[in-house]
Design an enzyme around this catalytic site. Structure first.
Site, PDB file in Angstrom:
ATOM      1  N   HIS A  21       0.810  -1.214   0.000  1.00 23.28           N
ATOM      2  CA  HIS A  21       0.000   0.000   0.000  1.00 23.28           C
ATOM      3  C   HIS A  21       0.844   1.265   0.000  1.00 23.28           C
ATOM      4  O   HIS A  21       0.498   2.253  -0.659  1.00 23.28           O
ATOM      5  CB  HIS A  21      -0.962  -0.006   1.191  1.00 23.28           C
ATOM      6  CG  HIS A  21      -2.105  -0.952   1.025  1.00 23.28           C
ATOM      7  ND1 HIS A  21      -2.429  -1.912   1.949  1.00 23.28           N
ATOM      8  CD2 HIS A  21      -3.007  -1.091   0.016  1.00 23.28           C
ATOM      9  CE1 HIS A  21      -3.479  -2.590   1.534  1.00 23.28           C
ATOM     10  NE2 HIS A  21      -3.846  -2.121   0.358  1.00 23.28           N
TER      11      HIS A  21
ATOM     12  N   ASP B 234      -6.426  -0.888  -7.216  1.00 24.78           N
ATOM     13  CA  ASP B 234      -6.225  -1.875  -6.150  1.00 24.78           C
ATOM     14  C   ASP B 234      -7.221  -3.008  -6.360  1.00 24.78           C
ATOM     15  O   ASP B 234      -8.100  -3.268  -5.542  1.00 24.78           O
ATOM     16  CB  ASP B 234      -6.426  -1.204  -4.785  1.00 24.78           C
ATOM     17  CG  ASP B 234      -5.856  -2.029  -3.651  1.00 24.78           C
ATOM     18  OD1 ASP B 234      -5.210  -3.053  -3.932  1.00 24.78           O
ATOM     19  OD2 ASP B 234      -6.074  -1.663  -2.486  1.00 24.78           O
TER      20      ASP B 234
END
Length: 286
Positions: A66, A160
């Site tokens: 992330h 994502d």
């Protein structure tokens, strides 16, 4: 040796490769209308979840993925205000975006509401309340439909998503990139995971080619992600911004000015190194 009493959690990234985590214990399982969601507790990486038996996020190493997916792109932009996360139902990308004080709004376009329910119950250490932050709007449904219908313009877009050989396949195409450009601000950047340098290099190269056909500047970065069992490739694409041109001192100044701290993997010293790929990988991605 694997324990006979605790079979390992195994992943098969290609037909000829298997890796896993001994001692894993499944703590939850949900069959949603879209996919099978499983939550595991592992000695190595803590709680993690899978979608249709593919590894997605673990508490133990999510910060690697992330932080790399968010901060190089966010710091390349002088003042990012609006961000769109395609997928991202675990809340990890939204949490990292919120570290930038100029961010006013984040839209998380997640297909499966069951992923959000799972994250709120099992992945608090990943999202840390980001999914319920006032600046974050969660939109349930097809991300492609959201892109086609929204009137907003975004400074950052984070892909994502599940891999391209999944229901998200439509979002990894030049046709979708063309639609996405309609909702990008004049200075905008997207980040996308390409896959494993060991197991998916041909697919990663095809994705990079698709991005280069659609955007003026595309750079590939990499980081080893234990959950994925591999050096993991990610791309940064833009028509106006270039994260690779930023020096260590640029990143230091921007991190300090924005008060971004508490990062566990990414920092100014690492930034230039993210763009240094092994020779064979570089050649395959040309």
């Amino acid at each position: 040796m694997f324990s006979r009493t605790a079979p390992p959690l195994l992943f098969q990234p290609t037909p000829g490769a298997v890796y896993g985590f001994p001692g894993a214990r499944r703590v939850a399982q949900v069959q949603s209308p879209h996919q099978r969601i499983e939550v595991w507790d592992t000695p190595q990486l803590g709680v993690l979840f899978t979608l249709d038996e593919r590894p997605m996020t673990s508490v133990g190493d999510e910060f690697i993925y992330h932080e790399c997916m968010v901060h190089p792109a966010a710091l390349a932009h002088p003042t990012p205000r609006k961000a769109l996360v395609l997928g991202g139902g675990d809340g990890g990308a939204a949490r990292q975006l919120l570290a930038h004080p100029s961010i006013e709004r984040i839209v998380v376009a997640e297909l499966d509401e069951a992923v959000l329910d799972m994250a709120r119950k099992h992945l608090a250490q990943v999202h840390r309340g980001a999914l319920d932050d006032a600046r974050v709007q969660v939109v349930i449904g097809d991300a492609a439909r959201f892109v086609a219908t929204t009137m907003e313009r975004f400074d950052l877009v984070v892909f994502d998503l599940t891999p391209p050989d999944s229901p998200a396949a439509e979002l990894y195409t030049p046709a979708f990139y063309a639609r996405l450009k309609n909702i990008l601000a004049p200075r905008a950047m997207l980040s996308m995971h390409l896959g494993s340098a060991q197991f998916h290099l041909e697919r990663a190269a095809a994705l990079a080619r698709g991005l280069r056909a659609s955007f003026a500047m595309v750079d590939v970065i990499s980081a080893f992600v234990p959950l994925y069992g591999s050096l993991w490739l990610m791309a940064l694409a833009s028509d106006t911004l270039e994260a690779a041109s930023l020096f260590k001192r640029d990143i230091e100044e921007r991190l300090a000015a924005r008060g971004v701290d508490g990062l566990r993997y990414y920092d100014a010293a690492l930034h230039p190194a993210l763009f240094l790929l092994p020779r064979g990988v570089r050649e395959a991605l040309r």
